[in-house]
Design a protein around this motif. Structure first.
Motif, PDB file in Angstrom:
ATOM      1  N   ARG A  31      -9.369   2.801  -1.302  1.00  0.00           N
ATOM      2  CA  ARG A  31     -10.054   1.749  -2.046  1.00  0.00           C
ATOM      3  C   ARG A  31      -9.797   0.376  -1.406  1.00  0.00           C
ATOM      4  N   LEU A  32      -8.542   0.123  -1.025  1.00  0.00           N
ATOM      5  CA  LEU A  32      -8.213  -1.145  -0.361  1.00  0.00           C
ATOM      6  C   LEU A  32      -8.973  -1.273   0.958  1.00  0.00           C
ATOM      7  N   GLU A  55      -5.862   5.024  -3.649  1.00  0.00           N
ATOM      8  CA  GLU A  55      -5.665   3.580  -3.787  1.00  0.00           C
ATOM      9  C   GLU A  55      -5.707   2.872  -2.421  1.00  0.00           C
ATOM     10  N   ILE A  78      -1.393  -3.043   4.644  1.00  0.00           N
ATOM     11  CA  ILE A  78      -1.686  -1.950   3.718  1.00  0.00           C
ATOM     12  C   ILE A  78      -0.737  -0.812   4.095  1.00  0.00           C
ATOM     13  N   ASN A 131     -12.561  -2.214   0.695  1.00  0.00           N
ATOM     14  CA  ASN A 131     -12.781  -3.626   0.374  1.00  0.00           C
ATOM     15  C   ASN A 131     -12.614  -4.550   1.575  1.00  0.00           C
TER      16      ASN A 131
END
Length: 147
Positions: A14-15, A11, A137, A18
């Motif tokens: 994935r961040l 996860e 993050i 992006n």
């Protein structure tokens, strides 16, 4: 090539994927703590596997976070654009692991003597201005991997 480091949770990867950065994208799937040139021999791998459980038992999970995107100086593949990882616990963990590898005579690269924890996002032809992320993050570091 082999490394001891952190697998970035899916996860989080994935961040990071992006985040809009120029250049050729990297998978954003690991953080290198110790790098070994060439392949690991079975003897060295066995030695690492023998010492890691006791080492890991002494350390509790901790938080790591990325607040901004910066770049390093140009290297063979271009300018690395990275997520700068902030974690005093990670820096301490890496220092203790390096000391243990030195004690056990496990060779690793000392090309970059100062540890700057990061996740590589891409390689670009030129440096970029740092990018402050709107939201940090963060994730819990629970495992170390041999890759």
């Amino acid at each position: 090539m082999a490394l001891v480091g952190l697998k970035i949770p899916v996860e989080i990867s994935r961040l990071l994927t992006n985040v809009d950065v120029p250049g050729t994208r990297d998978k954003s799937d690991h953080l290198t703590m110790l790098f070994m040139d060439g392949d690991l021999s079975p003897n060295v791998l066995a030695k690492i596997c023998k010492i890691m459980p006791e080492f890991l038992e002494k350390h509790k999970p901790f938080e790591a976070l990325i607040k901004k995107i910066i770049c390093f100086s140009k290297g063979d593949d271009g300018v690395p654009i990275i997520g700068e990882v902030v974690s005093d616990d990670l820096i301490k963990l890496r220092s203790e692991l390096a000391a243990l590898f030195d004690k056990e005579k496990i060779k690793y690269s000392k090309k970059f003597p100062d540890f700057h924890p990061h996740v590589c996002l891409s390689y670009h032809k030129a440096k970029i201005k740092s990018i402050k992320l709107p939201i940090s993050i963060k994730w819990m570091v629970t495992d170390i991997i041999v890759w």
